[in-house]
Scaffold this motif. Structure first.
Motif, PDB file in Angstrom:
ATOM      1  N   ARG A  84       0.847  -1.195   0.000  1.00  7.11           N
ATOM      2  CA  ARG A  84       0.000   0.000   0.000  1.00  7.11           C
ATOM      3  C   ARG A  84       0.881   1.243   0.000  1.00  7.11           C
ATOM      4  O   ARG A  84       2.032   1.197   0.433  1.00  7.11           O
ATOM      5  CB  ARG A  84      -0.890   0.024   1.253  1.00  7.11           C
ATOM      6  CG  ARG A  84      -0.073  -0.020   2.520  1.00  7.11           C
ATOM      7  CD  ARG A  84      -0.862  -0.191   3.793  1.00  7.11           C
ATOM      8  NE  ARG A  84       0.071  -0.249   4.919  1.00  7.11           N
ATOM      9  CZ  ARG A  84       0.786  -1.306   5.270  1.00  7.11           C
ATOM     10  NH1 ARG A  84       0.645  -2.441   4.595  1.00  7.11           N
ATOM     11  NH2 ARG A  84       1.633  -1.264   6.273  1.00  7.11           N
ATOM     12  N   LEU A  85       0.306   2.343  -0.479  1.00 10.15           N
ATOM     13  CA  LEU A  85       0.967   3.637  -0.325  1.00 10.15           C
ATOM     14  C   LEU A  85       0.576   4.195   1.035  1.00 10.15           C
ATOM     15  O   LEU A  85      -0.424   3.781   1.622  1.00 10.15           O
ATOM     16  CB  LEU A  85       0.516   4.591  -1.428  1.00 10.15           C
ATOM     17  CG  LEU A  85       0.843   4.176  -2.872  1.00 10.15           C
ATOM     18  CD1 LEU A  85       0.336   5.241  -3.848  1.00 10.15           C
ATOM     19  CD2 LEU A  85       2.340   3.963  -3.050  1.00 10.15           C
TER      20      LEU A  85
ATOM     21  N   ARG B  63      -1.971   9.034  -0.188  1.00 10.73           N
ATOM     22  CA  ARG B  63      -1.000   9.388  -1.216  1.00 10.73           C
ATOM     23  C   ARG B  63      -1.413   8.825  -2.568  1.00 10.73           C
ATOM     24  O   ARG B  63      -1.918   7.712  -2.654  1.00 10.73           O
ATOM     25  CB  ARG B  63       0.398   8.875  -0.839  1.00 10.73           C
ATOM     26  CG  ARG B  63       1.042   9.628   0.318  1.00 10.73           C
ATOM     27  CD  ARG B  63       1.571  10.979  -0.114  1.00 10.73           C
ATOM     28  NE  ARG B  63       2.143  11.723   1.001  1.00 10.73           N
ATOM     29  CZ  ARG B  63       3.393  11.575   1.434  1.00 10.73           C
ATOM     30  NH1 ARG B  63       4.204  10.719   0.844  1.00 10.73           N
ATOM     31  NH2 ARG B  63       3.831  12.291   2.451  1.00 10.73           N
ATOM     32  N   ARG B  64      -1.132   9.603  -3.623  1.00 13.87           N
ATOM     33  CA  ARG B  64      -1.565   9.222  -4.968  1.00 13.87           C
ATOM     34  C   ARG B  64      -0.543   8.380  -5.727  1.00 13.87           C
ATOM     35  O   ARG B  64      -0.875   7.688  -6.681  1.00 13.87           O
ATOM     36  CB  ARG B  64      -1.862  10.485  -5.774  1.00 13.87           C
ATOM     37  CG  ARG B  64      -2.821  11.475  -5.106  1.00 13.87           C
ATOM     38  CD  ARG B  64      -4.118  10.777  -4.753  1.00 13.87           C
ATOM     39  NE  ARG B  64      -5.066  11.707  -4.139  1.00 13.87           N
ATOM     40  CZ  ARG B  64      -6.050  12.311  -4.806  1.00 13.87           C
ATOM     41  NH1 ARG B  64      -6.222  12.075  -6.092  1.00 13.87           N
ATOM     42  NH2 ARG B  64      -6.868  13.129  -4.178  1.00 13.87           N
ATOM     43  N   TYR B  65       0.719   8.529  -5.374  1.00  6.58           N
ATOM     44  CA  TYR B  65       1.768   7.763  -6.065  1.00  6.58           C
ATOM     45  C   TYR B  65       2.988   7.679  -5.147  1.00  6.58           C
ATOM     46  O   TYR B  65       3.145   8.493  -4.237  1.00  6.58           O
ATOM     47  CB  TYR B  65       2.159   8.416  -7.400  1.00  6.58           C
ATOM     48  CG  TYR B  65       2.643   9.849  -7.264  1.00  6.58           C
ATOM     49  CD1 TYR B  65       4.001  10.143  -7.121  1.00  6.58           C
ATOM     50  CD2 TYR B  65       1.749  10.927  -7.261  1.00  6.58           C
ATOM     51  CE1 TYR B  65       4.442  11.448  -6.982  1.00  6.58           C
ATOM     52  CE2 TYR B  65       2.182  12.240  -7.130  1.00  6.58           C
ATOM     53  CZ  TYR B  65       3.530  12.492  -6.985  1.00  6.58           C
ATOM     54  OH  TYR B  65       3.969  13.787  -6.845  1.00  6.58           O
TER      55      TYR B  65
ATOM     56  N   PHE C 103       3.365   2.055  -7.457  1.00  5.70           N
ATOM     57  CA  PHE C 103       2.026   1.878  -6.881  1.00  5.70           C
ATOM     58  C   PHE C 103       2.005   0.588  -6.057  1.00  5.70           C
ATOM     59  O   PHE C 103       2.963  -0.191  -6.107  1.00  5.70           O
ATOM     60  CB  PHE C 103       0.992   1.873  -8.013  1.00  5.70           C
ATOM     61  CG  PHE C 103       0.998   3.183  -8.749  1.00  5.70           C
ATOM     62  CD1 PHE C 103       0.261   4.260  -8.280  1.00  5.70           C
ATOM     63  CD2 PHE C 103       1.827   3.373  -9.851  1.00  5.70           C
ATOM     64  CE1 PHE C 103       0.330   5.494  -8.897  1.00  5.70           C
ATOM     65  CE2 PHE C 103       1.894   4.607 -10.487  1.00  5.70           C
ATOM     66  CZ  PHE C 103       1.145   5.669 -10.011  1.00  5.70           C
TER      67      PHE C 103
ATOM     68  N   GLU D 166      -7.116   8.027  -3.458  1.00  2.00           N
ATOM     69  CA  GLU D 166      -6.637   6.694  -3.804  1.00  2.00           C
ATOM     70  C   GLU D 166      -5.406   6.817  -4.690  1.00  2.00           C
ATOM     71  O   GLU D 166      -5.184   7.862  -5.303  1.00  2.00           O
ATOM     72  CB  GLU D 166      -7.736   5.933  -4.554  1.00  2.00           C
ATOM     73  CG  GLU D 166      -8.973   5.678  -3.740  1.00  2.00           C
ATOM     74  CD  GLU D 166      -8.677   4.902  -2.471  1.00  2.00           C
ATOM     75  OE1 GLU D 166      -8.039   3.844  -2.567  1.00  2.00           O
ATOM     76  OE2 GLU D 166      -9.051   5.380  -1.388  1.00  2.00           O
ATOM     77  N   PRO D 167      -4.628   5.742  -4.793  1.00  2.00           N
ATOM     78  CA  PRO D 167      -3.534   5.738  -5.778  1.00  2.00           C
ATOM     79  C   PRO D 167      -4.093   6.136  -7.144  1.00  2.00           C
ATOM     80  O   PRO D 167      -5.172   5.684  -7.535  1.00  2.00           O
ATOM     81  CB  PRO D 167      -3.050   4.296  -5.761  1.00  2.00           C
ATOM     82  CG  PRO D 167      -3.380   3.803  -4.388  1.00  2.00           C
ATOM     83  CD  PRO D 167      -4.665   4.496  -4.018  1.00  2.00           C
TER      84      PRO D 167
END
Lengths: 446, 446
Positions: B48-49, B53-55, B114, B434-435
């Motif tokens: 998971r991030l 966080r998106r990336y 990701f 979300e990512p």
């Protein structure tokens, strides 16, 4: 000891570049202005504890001593400074001869601290003292953050041992310092071999899931481990099915199996279930080690569970939500002119946006109540009141450039346990709250 | 380059002790069981991030290459292992000859990632690959955490330069790696001289409040700085009264003054006020640098303010709330027997409590939509689908133990900017989400 205490497997000759560029440009300007040799007092303190924390834990003092003694500008470093025109020729010449010749006093390692506590005081000429800002803050801010988290975890764990396992979650050398700080804060051992090598902290570790997966069966893996390491080992039992693995572990290793380790799942539930199973198998002496994303709250929640040791990684080395302290290094007094005898004048930045600093060279003492429990952190300038004279907190660390405050790591560890013990009971509550001691300021004659 | 890339001013001979003890005990047990030479594939990935966080941003790859090449057990280390009975005699002999002779592929430095992205893949015998777990994870988890924060700050700062100033807030060598990772993520310069020395990152810095306080007046301090550093310097204007200091700064340094720095107070208000004052004084070319507890949100909130550069410390080096990544190093495939040609069998720990791992040696590719914008991170085993063949993400980093993937740091920095640019627009939103790309799994024939 002469090697830079960087937590390295080998000695490193110089710590002089762990420095922000502005320290060298200030040096250059002060040399030219004739103010570089004004006697100066810098103090390290924090304006606040991390939100909700009851006390801070000072760690890294021993590393600071080595860093100061090894702060030298060797030819390669001087060449770099010259080539990049970071400072001018007179400054380079001054740096070539540099070593810190001043004095450092401070709270001893493992001591607790509060907002405003002058945890370290560096005295010397402006030039020699200003250069140490970054390396001292790096060490104290990092190590104290880890020690504070470790201390809370130690409170939560009670008498059960705590294993530091966070190397993989932080910078490879930060990890070595973290293992050291965790030991000061109350941890028992570390998985990090570099920390064992460098600081003689006991190391532990047996196997990962990869070892089970490497073999054709869990039985093969357990057999291989026991054949090689003996029955006094810890078998990891959560690669496939925990119940089957525990059964197999005792079958393969016998009832003398030292421990089983659980690294995933509902630890509370599993610990009870595994304990019951081990007892039914007759392995009543086999312990249970748990190691899955623990922090002080998770440890506390397992207090009533049949757990024998905790392995902690991420949350320890990242300070359990507070990976750094907010310690600063501030000029608090300086002479008006050159010479060691020129009188010191208190100085401070004007308050704006909460960045207040208190001028003047400070002492600190911890006042006790009638039961011998700490009741206030008293910080003052001028004369120390007689009733606090024997409760002073600062000790001599460096005298005329020579470290005089070295001590074994175990001493710092014991000091921390004693200091925490001397705080009001509420210090050990994990819940958020105010600093457990108020800081009182006393302004005496300078 | 042959020296260990530890961010040190000097070379360090070995990285072999940046290792958790269990790697050596597993080695010993596998050597004895005859399973140590089974060909094995380990992969580094995260499940998971960090929340919201998106990336992710991969950083530290260059440091991993050096750490792998310098992972050797020298006599002092072997003596330590023997004296503490960490491994037995046959294992010590094996370690004395150790060097990694396998292959490493991975995402190149600066690339985004990701959940599930196989950012690094280490292949060799079990024995040679298992030893690298901790040092690889330490480097990637630390450096990628800082790079991710840096990237978000770079998005917020737009075209304005970002100065890394966090050395004092983190471990002294972590700081050097942090400056490097920040540069990859989009920072422009650093205050940390060791980072300048080691990685040739531009260094900046002029003066602190201590310099003003050292002098008898602010005028004396500004005069001393300008005399020594010239008018193309940055004067710190918030020690006493900002308006008076700005007036004085232009008076002393002239209208050619490079910049003034504000380090406290309401930066938005002050930036506007100081800009107006500078313009009225005719110093229209004098810039404003702000440096007070900034993070990506504070930077974004100053987007419309007349600010010319941001200095960022604490929040950068502590990953802006996420000081580590959760990358793991997992055995995903191994042979049933010895030999380089033995077929690989996918392996994985059984899922429990969310710790799922996907077995099998993986490839990864980033699929684009019809506008050339990334739309999915595709991760698979077996054959790569033809339409993704030229979108593959893993590159060769180490071939038969020799690093082949070294590149200048500027290359990684440019790659990161391009990779971020190729993501959907929402990647640059600072708000939680979300990512920005879903991870799709494709299971092909092995």
């Amino acid at each position: 000891m002469n090697a830079a205490d960087l937590g390295l497997p080998v000695a490193v000759p110089s710590t002089a570049l762990f420095t922000d560029r502005y320290e060298l440009t200030m040096l250059q300007a002060a040399l030219r202005a004739g103010t570089a040799d004004r006697r100066s007092v810098f103090e390290v303190f924090t304006r606040r504890l991390p939100e909700g924390r009851r006390y801070g834990v000072l760690a890294g003092v021993g590393r600071v001593l080595d860093a100061v003694e090894n702060f030298r500008f060797d030819p390669a470093v001087l060449r770099f400074l010259a080539e990049h025109e970071i400072v001018d020729e007179p400054t380079l010449e001054w740096l070539a001869d540099y070593r810190f010749r001043g004095d450092i006093w401070g709270y001893p390692e493992g001591e607790v601290y509060f907002p405003g506590s002058p945890v370290m005081r560096v005295e010397g000429t402006f030039a020699e003292a200003v250069l140490l800002e970054t390396v001292i803050l790096s060490i104290l801010n990092h190590d104290s953050a880890v020690a504070a988290a470790a201390s809370r975890m130690a409170v939560a764990a009670g008498d059960r041992p705590l294993i530091e396992m966070g190397a993989r979650r932080t910078h490879e050398l930060g990890a070595v310092a973290a293992a050291r700080a965790a030991f000061v804060g109350g941890f028992t051992s570390t998985s990090d071999l570099a920390a064992g090598f460098r600081y003689n902290i006991p190391t532990v570790g047996t196997s990962a899931h990869a070892f089970t997966l490497l073999h054709d069966s869990e039985r093969d893996a357990f057999r291989a481990q026991v054949d090689s390491l003996g029955g006094r080992t810890t078998l990891l039992v959560d690669t496939y099915d925990v119940t089957e693995a525990v059964r197999l572990a005792v079958e393969v290793a016998g009832k003398e199996l030292s421990a089983v380790r659980i690294d995933s799942g509902d630890l509370l539930l599993l610990a009870h279930r595994v304990r019951r199973q081990l007892d039914e198998l007759g392995a009543t002496g086999t312990g249970i080690v748990v190691t899955s994303d623990l922090d002080e709250y998770a440890i506390a929640s397992l207090a009533a569970a049949p757990v024998d040791a905790y392995g902690v990684g991420t949350q320890l080395v990242t300070g359990s939500g507070h990976p750094t302290c907010s310690m600063v290094y501030k000029l608090v007094a300086r002479a008006d002119g050159p010479g060691a005898d020129a009188p010191l004048r208190p100085v401070a930045k004007k308050s704006m946006g909460g960045k207040m600093s208190l001028g003047g060279r400070k002492w600190a003492a911890r006042r006790l109540d009638e039961h011998g429990v700490a009741e206030a952190e008293v910080v003052g300038t001028g004369e120390v009141p007689a009733e606090l004279a024997d409760r002073q907190l600062l000790v001599e660390l460096v005298r005329a450039g020579k470290a005089v405050g070295r001590e074994p790591l175990e001493t710092a560890r014991a000091r921390h346990a004693a200091a925490r013990e001397g705080l009001p009971m509420s210090a050990t509550q994990l819940s958020r709250g105010e600093p457990v001691l108020p800081t009182e300021y006393v302004h005496g004659a300078a």
